[in-house]
Design an enzyme around this catalytic site. Structure first.
Site, PDB file in Angstrom:
ATOM      1  N   LYS A  70       0.847  -1.193   0.000  1.00  0.00           N
ATOM      2  CA  LYS A  70       0.000   0.000   0.000  1.00  0.00           C
ATOM      3  C   LYS A  70       0.881   1.241   0.000  1.00  0.00           C
ATOM      4  O   LYS A  70       1.467   1.595   1.024  1.00  0.00           O
ATOM      5  CB  LYS A  70      -0.893   0.019   1.250  1.00  0.00           C
ATOM      6  CG  LYS A  70      -2.039   1.015   1.111  1.00  0.00           C
ATOM      7  CD  LYS A  70      -2.581   1.514   2.432  1.00  0.00           C
ATOM      8  CE  LYS A  70      -1.825   2.691   2.959  1.00  0.00           C
ATOM      9  NZ  LYS A  70      -1.753   3.866   2.072  1.00  0.00           N
TER      10      LYS A  70
ATOM     11  N   GLY B 158       7.172   5.232   7.842  1.00  0.00           N
ATOM     12  CA  GLY B 158       6.207   6.320   7.961  1.00  0.00           C
ATOM     13  C   GLY B 158       6.323   6.917   9.345  1.00  0.00           C
ATOM     14  O   GLY B 158       7.373   6.813   9.993  1.00  0.00           O
ATOM     15  N   SER B 159       5.237   7.499   9.815  1.00  0.00           N
ATOM     16  CA  SER B 159       5.342   8.231  11.087  1.00  0.00           C
ATOM     17  C   SER B 159       5.260   7.290  12.292  1.00  0.00           C
ATOM     18  O   SER B 159       4.700   6.191  12.213  1.00  0.00           O
ATOM     19  CB  SER B 159       4.249   9.298  11.163  1.00  0.00           C
ATOM     20  OG  SER B 159       2.999   8.678  11.035  1.00  0.00           O
ATOM     21  N   THR B 160       5.785   7.776  13.390  1.00  0.00           N
ATOM     22  CA  THR B 160       5.856   6.985  14.623  1.00  0.00           C
ATOM     23  C   THR B 160       4.455   6.634  15.130  1.00  0.00           C
ATOM     24  O   THR B 160       4.200   5.492  15.533  1.00  0.00           O
ATOM     25  CB  THR B 160       6.632   7.798  15.680  1.00  0.00           C
ATOM     26  OG1 THR B 160       7.953   8.010  15.163  1.00  0.00           O
ATOM     27  CG2 THR B 160       6.733   7.078  17.014  1.00  0.00           C
ATOM     28  N   GLY B 161       3.541   7.607  15.086  1.00  0.00           N
ATOM     29  CA  GLY B 161       2.194   7.367  15.609  1.00  0.00           C
ATOM     30  C   GLY B 161       1.500   6.237  14.863  1.00  0.00           C
ATOM     31  O   GLY B 161       0.888   5.355  15.482  1.00  0.00           O
ATOM     32  N   VAL B 162       1.603   6.244  13.540  1.00  0.00           N
ATOM     33  CA  VAL B 162       0.948   5.191  12.744  1.00  0.00           C
ATOM     34  C   VAL B 162       1.588   3.840  13.054  1.00  0.00           C
ATOM     35  O   VAL B 162       0.893   2.844  13.249  1.00  0.00           O
ATOM     36  CB  VAL B 162       1.030   5.521  11.227  1.00  0.00           C
ATOM     37  CG1 VAL B 162       0.545   4.332  10.397  1.00  0.00           C
ATOM     38  CG2 VAL B 162       0.199   6.751  10.903  1.00  0.00           C
TER      39      VAL B 162
ATOM     40  N   GLU C  89      10.535   1.804  10.128  1.00  0.00           N
ATOM     41  CA  GLU C  89      11.440   2.959  10.202  1.00  0.00           C
ATOM     42  C   GLU C  89      10.554   4.183  10.267  1.00  0.00           C
ATOM     43  O   GLU C  89       9.726   4.397   9.380  1.00  0.00           O
ATOM     44  CB  GLU C  89      12.372   2.994   8.985  1.00  0.00           C
ATOM     45  CG  GLU C  89      13.315   1.791   8.901  1.00  0.00           C
ATOM     46  CD  GLU C  89      14.195   1.589  10.133  1.00  0.00           C
ATOM     47  OE1 GLU C  89      14.503   2.581  10.831  1.00  0.00           O
ATOM     48  OE2 GLU C  89      14.536   0.428  10.427  1.00  0.00           O
TER      49      GLU C  89
ATOM     50  N   CYS D  73      13.185  12.063   6.702  1.00  0.00           N
ATOM     51  CA  CYS D  73      13.160  11.631   8.102  1.00  0.00           C
ATOM     52  C   CYS D  73      14.463  12.021   8.780  1.00  0.00           C
ATOM     53  O   CYS D  73      14.519  12.221   9.987  1.00  0.00           O
ATOM     54  CB  CYS D  73      12.944  10.132   8.172  1.00  0.00           C
ATOM     55  SG  CYS D  73      14.048   9.243   7.084  1.00  0.00           S
TER      56      CYS D  73
ATOM     57  N   GLU E  40       8.665  16.375  15.845  1.00  0.00           N
ATOM     58  CA  GLU E  40       8.939  16.308  14.401  1.00  0.00           C
ATOM     59  C   GLU E  40       7.911  17.165  13.661  1.00  0.00           C
ATOM     60  O   GLU E  40       6.704  16.967  13.810  1.00  0.00           O
ATOM     61  CB  GLU E  40       8.840  14.855  13.897  1.00  0.00           C
ATOM     62  CG  GLU E  40       9.187  14.740  12.414  1.00  0.00           C
ATOM     63  CD  GLU E  40       9.051  13.329  11.845  1.00  0.00           C
ATOM     64  OE1 GLU E  40       7.970  12.729  11.969  1.00  0.00           O
ATOM     65  OE2 GLU E  40      10.027  12.833  11.255  1.00  0.00           O
TER      66      GLU E  40
END
Ligand code: NAD
Length: 542
Positions: free
Chosen positions: A213, A266-270, A294, A328, A426
């Site tokens: 995806k 992608g992002s840390t939260g996701v 990562e 990043c 970030e």
């Protein structure tokens, strides 16, 4: 089956082309960009097994620097398409994983050569249009880094297969590196075309089949990646590209018993959210899934009093503002010795005044647009917050304009509070926050860096004092996965600086190295005894 012990070509980093004034490359890339900009809108399908799937739900693709222009549409899928993609991956699995490794290698080596040759300008132009990268940023990502991933990973694959255990007389021990049982789910970010291709490709190279995806804002260049892989001879069903809501993909995939691994950037939260989902569903799986992610960064630059101010300023501006700070690894917090600050500040202001911003079609533009309205609003929100605070001063930039494209001026902020919000969070845009420390506080500042942010991705030390370099390297051991000495903290090269961070920045599995590929195999040890014992009694019993 193989009838030889084959040696893959020794990989060499793809030379970066300059696109300097007067070169044929510059002309060719510009022509390609204009041809793609002016062609009739394209319609990007989902790639599921042998089918190119189109739906009635069309989503628009536009260049971030020119958001009213329609480049084409992609087809939005549903949970049903996710299920179809899983079925296609599982159907392709048997033949693909049984294929001799050198045949898999040949497909990806051919993809690398196609990209180095006939696909180069198209992949670069697609990345300029889709992600608003200038010619150089597109070249180092979509051409060179992706070519390197493909060629080096083939060599790392062979290195892994070669790694075999020792033997004793009468026994032969062997290790087989089979692919994971099930399918791999690759989720990729918008910011690097090379990452988008590498996440599904690295797992596929090791014999896995993949549901991929891509990010909604990268589909235009993702489409060229699928065309490249198909032309290279990748069989149908090995990489299945779906364009769906992330949550829909997750709901179906993380409930599937054959889910075997997540390859995420992608992002840390996701990523944390996905990890929780996997944990919640753990009873459903046939095997413990591999989880590789990562994620975000709050990357630092520290300048020691011995550093050269021009080197410091250049590391900061290149590190913070190339690709609009949407790497990043982008420098986003800097710690500058007070004795250096007047010279560094002067140079930063001078350089800021010369940076041109606009479309990547104009090769004079160092800065292009940020990816979309959501990113623009978020970055603008941070700049407005900065303007409202007493302990910060903006020394360059600070303006935003989204009337034509999502443009944010490269912005440098100086704070007297080393824990100011933009020293910790970030932003993922062209905003750099600096803190000026007393020269005598060098050691304390190193500890401050280590404790300020949850992230640990990249960092840079600028110093011409060897004792200071050694001290900083030691104190900052856990503060980043990629440490740079007298360089900017961006621009990792495959095969030279394996990339990845720890803490909230990821699982540190190092893309572009054998360490990452090891996550996509499940070794089987085979012990063969040539002459088997025929009596249970050991000599000591006698
Ligand atoms: P993002 O997290 O918004 O999206 C990444 C991917 O996750 C996209 O494909 C998105 O559609 C998908 N996604 C979002 N929610 C989902 C859900 N609930 N279920 C399944 N998929 C979901 O990140 P982005 O804006 O595309 O990329 C920027 C981020 O990526 C930054 O935080 C950056 O630091 C990070 N990044 C890290 C590295 C690295 O190597 N550490 C490299 C590139 C980017």
């Amino acid at each position: 089956m193989p009838k030889g012990v084959f040696q893959v070509p020794v990989p060499v980093n793809e030379p970066v082309r300059s696109y300097a004034v007067g070169t044929a490359d510059r002309e060719n890339l510009l022509n390609q960009y204009r041809a793609m900009y002016n062609q009739a809108p394209i319609d990007v399908p989902m790639y599921i097994g042998s089918e190119l799937v189109r739906t009635s739900d069309k989503r628009t693709m536009s260049p971030p620097h020119d958001h009213k222009k329609v480049l084409g549409h992609f087809n939005w899928g549903t949970k049903q398409h996710v299920s179809q993609a899983i079925d296609a991956a599982l159907a392709a699995k048997g033949r693909w994983s049984a294929l001799a490794w050198e045949q898999r290698a040949a497909i990806f080596l051919r993809a690398a050569d196609l990209l180095a040759g006939p696909y180069r300008m198209r992949m670069n132009a697609a990345t300029m249009l889709a992600q608003s990268k200038n010619a150089f940023q597109a070249e180092i990502d979509a051409a060179c880094e992706l070519i390197d991933f493909l060629r080096f990973n083939v060599a790392f694959m062979q290195q892994i297969y070669r790694d075999q255990p020792g033997n004793q007389p009468g026994v032969w021990n062997r290790l087989e590196y089979r692919p994971l049982e099930g399918f791999v789910f690759a989720i990729t970010p918008f910011n690097f075309t090379a990452i988008a291709a590498n996440l599904p490709a690295s797992a596929a190279m090791m014999g896995n089949t993949v549901v991929w995806k891509p990010s909604d804002t990268q589909v235009y260049s993702a489409h060229v990646i699928m065309e490249l892989f198909r032309e290279a001879g990748l069989p149908d069903g090995v990489i299945n590209m779906i364009t769906v809501e992330g949550k829909d993909a997750g709901d179906v995939i993380f409930s599937h018993p054959d889910f075997a691994g997540l390859h995420f950037t992608g992002s840390t939260g996701v990523f944390k959210h996905l990890w929780k989902e996997i944990g919640t569903n753990i009873e459903k799986y046939k095997t413990y899934p591999r989880i590789v992610g990562e994620t975000g960064g709050k990357d630092f630059v520290i300048a020691h009093p011995s550093a050269n101010p021009n080197e410091v300023a250049t590391a900061l501006t290149r590190g913070a503002f190339e690709f609009q700070g949407q790497k990043c690894s982008a420098a986003s917090r800097g710690y500058i010795a007070k004795s250096l600050w007047p010279a560094v500040k002067e140079r930063l202001i001078q350089d800021g005044a010369t940076m041109k911003m606009g479309t990547p079609e104009d090769f004079g533009n160092f800065i292009n647009a940020v990816i979309d309205k959501r990113a623009f609003d978020k970055i603008k929100g941070y700049i407005e917050y900065i303007k409202s605070q007493p302990d910060v001063e903006i020394i360059t930039g600070g303006n935003c304009d989204d009337s034509v494209g999502y443009f944010v001026e490269p912005t440098i902020v100086v704070t007297t509070n080393p824990k100011f919000r933009t020293m910790c969070e970030e932003i993922f845009g062209p905003v750099l926050t600096l803190y000026v420390y007393d020269d005598a506080q060098w050691a304390e500042t190193l500890h401050l860096i280590n404790e300020t942010s949850e992230y640990a991705l990249t960092g840079a030390i600028l110093s011409h004092d060897r004792y200071a370099i050694e001290q900083a390297t030691r104190v900052l051991e856990g503060a980043c996965g990629n440490l740079y000495i007298n360089d900017k903290p961006t621009g990792a090269v495959v095969g030279q600086q394996p990339f990845g961070g720890a803490r909230a920045s990821g699982t540190n599995d190092k893309a572009g190295s054998y360490l990452n590929l090891l996550r996509w195999v499940s070794p089987r040890t085979i012990k063969e005894t040539f002459v088997s014992p025929v009596d249970y009694r050991y000599p000591f019993l006698g």
